[in-house]
Scaffold this motif. Structure first.
Motif, PDB file in Angstrom:
ATOM      1  N   SER A  10     -11.452  38.642  72.138  1.00 16.91           N
ATOM      2  CA  SER A  10     -11.339  38.916  70.711  1.00 16.91           C
ATOM      3  C   SER A  10     -10.509  40.178  70.511  1.00 16.91           C
ATOM      4  O   SER A  10     -10.687  41.160  71.234  1.00 16.91           O
ATOM      5  CB  SER A  10     -12.727  39.131  70.096  1.00 16.91           C
ATOM      6  N   LYS A  11      -9.656  40.147  69.510  1.00  9.50           N
ATOM      7  CA  LYS A  11      -8.841  41.314  69.204  1.00  9.50           C
ATOM      8  C   LYS A  11      -9.664  42.300  68.372  1.00  9.50           C
ATOM      9  O   LYS A  11     -10.322  41.924  67.409  1.00  9.50           O
ATOM     10  CB  LYS A  11      -7.583  40.922  68.434  1.00  9.50           C
ATOM     11  N   VAL A  12      -9.628  43.548  68.795  1.00  9.47           N
ATOM     12  CA  VAL A  12     -10.331  44.615  68.089  1.00  9.47           C
ATOM     13  C   VAL A  12      -9.302  45.655  67.685  1.00  9.47           C
ATOM     14  O   VAL A  12      -8.492  46.090  68.502  1.00  9.47           O
ATOM     15  CB  VAL A  12     -11.409  45.264  68.994  1.00  9.47           C
ATOM     16  N   SER A  13      -9.330  46.024  66.426  1.00 13.09           N
ATOM     17  CA  SER A  13      -8.452  47.073  65.921  1.00 13.09           C
ATOM     18  C   SER A  13      -9.314  48.087  65.191  1.00 13.09           C
ATOM     19  O   SER A  13     -10.028  47.741  64.255  1.00 13.09           O
ATOM     20  CB  SER A  13      -7.407  46.479  64.965  1.00 13.09           C
ATOM     21  N   LEU A  14      -9.280  49.323  65.661  1.00 12.81           N
ATOM     22  CA  LEU A  14     -10.042  50.368  64.994  1.00 12.81           C
ATOM     23  C   LEU A  14      -9.324  51.693  65.131  1.00 12.81           C
ATOM     24  O   LEU A  14      -8.429  51.844  65.946  1.00 12.81           O
ATOM     25  CB  LEU A  14     -11.474  50.450  65.524  1.00 12.81           C
ATOM     26  N   THR A  15      -9.718  52.625  64.309  1.00 15.42           N
ATOM     27  CA  THR A  15      -9.139  53.962  64.347  1.00 15.42           C
ATOM     28  C   THR A  15     -10.090  54.848  65.133  1.00 15.42           C
ATOM     29  O   THR A  15     -11.250  54.993  64.767  1.00 15.42           O
ATOM     30  CB  THR A  15      -8.932  54.510  62.924  1.00 15.42           C
ATOM     31  N   GLN A  74     -17.988  44.303  66.659  1.00 12.34           N
ATOM     32  CA  GLN A  74     -18.662  44.669  65.405  1.00 12.34           C
ATOM     33  C   GLN A  74     -18.009  45.889  64.759  1.00 12.34           C
ATOM     34  O   GLN A  74     -18.153  46.099  63.567  1.00 12.34           O
ATOM     35  CB  GLN A  74     -20.143  44.975  65.665  1.00 12.34           C
ATOM     36  N   ALA A  75     -17.322  46.686  65.558  1.00 12.81           N
ATOM     37  CA  ALA A  75     -16.667  47.894  65.053  1.00 12.81           C
ATOM     38  C   ALA A  75     -15.256  47.611  64.554  1.00 12.81           C
ATOM     39  O   ALA A  75     -14.588  48.518  64.056  1.00 12.81           O
ATOM     40  CB  ALA A  75     -16.622  48.959  66.148  1.00 12.81           C
ATOM     41  N   ASN A  76     -14.797  46.383  64.661  1.00 10.97           N
ATOM     42  CA  ASN A  76     -13.445  46.028  64.239  1.00 10.97           C
ATOM     43  C   ASN A  76     -13.178  46.505  62.810  1.00 10.97           C
ATOM     44  O   ASN A  76     -13.991  46.290  61.915  1.00 10.97           O
ATOM     45  CB  ASN A  76     -13.245  44.513  64.332  1.00 10.97           C
TER      46      ASN A  76
END
Length: 162
Positions: A10-15, A74-76
């Motif tokens: 799964s792709k995850v994008s976060l700062t 879940q943090a995405n």
């Protein structure tokens, strides 16, 4: 023989600490492991993996959370601040300096999680009472300091706060 099941990534994008990070991860990868393994931010420590010790505490959209209790997926789309994010322009934060000045750490294993919970407290305009500081610290296990230096460090950080 049976076939080996393939895990869909799964792709995850976060700062994270002000920088946008995008990675592919297994859906069941814990946020704590993602931070340490995929982002190479090893300041976030992993102790109990049950949310009890507090060593994996990070800020999640401004609130202190146990990163071992959340999957990375879940943090995405969220904003994460780790202990590495407390250093700005190569300088330690007032909070980190207060910990050094007040002998608020010994072995250092619990320190990153405590710093993140204390940082969340520092974002408030109201200085917490000693009892309120103890309440926040009750979610962190420290086997070395006896907490007195930690409490003094947090109080000192509030005193130095502009």
């Amino acid at each position: 023989m049976g076939e080996v099941a393939q895990v869909q990534m799964s792709k995850v994008s976060l700062t994270v600490n002000g920088r946008v990070m995008e990675k592919y991860v297994e859906p069941r990868k814990l946020l704590s492991d993602f931070i340490r393994e995929d982002l190479a931010l090893t300041g976030t420590h992993v102790g109990c993996e049950h949310g009890v010790c507090g060593s994996c505490t990070v800020l999640f959209n401004g609130s202190a959370i146990r990163s071992c209790l959340m999957f990375a997926v879940q943090a995405n789309g969220s904003e994460i601040k780790t202990v590495e994010g407390l250093v700005e322009s190569g300088e330690m934060s007032t909070l980190q300096e207060a910990f050094i000045d007040s002998h608020g750490l010994q072995c250092g294993f619990c320190t990153p999680g405590i710093l993140m919970s204390a940082y969340e407290m520092l974002q408030n305009d109201t200085r917490p009472s000693r009892e309120e500081i103890k309440e926040v610290l009750s979610g962190h296990l420290c086997r070395c300091t006896g907490y007195e230096g930690i409490i003094k460090a947090i109080e000192k950080a509030f005193d130095r706060k502009k």
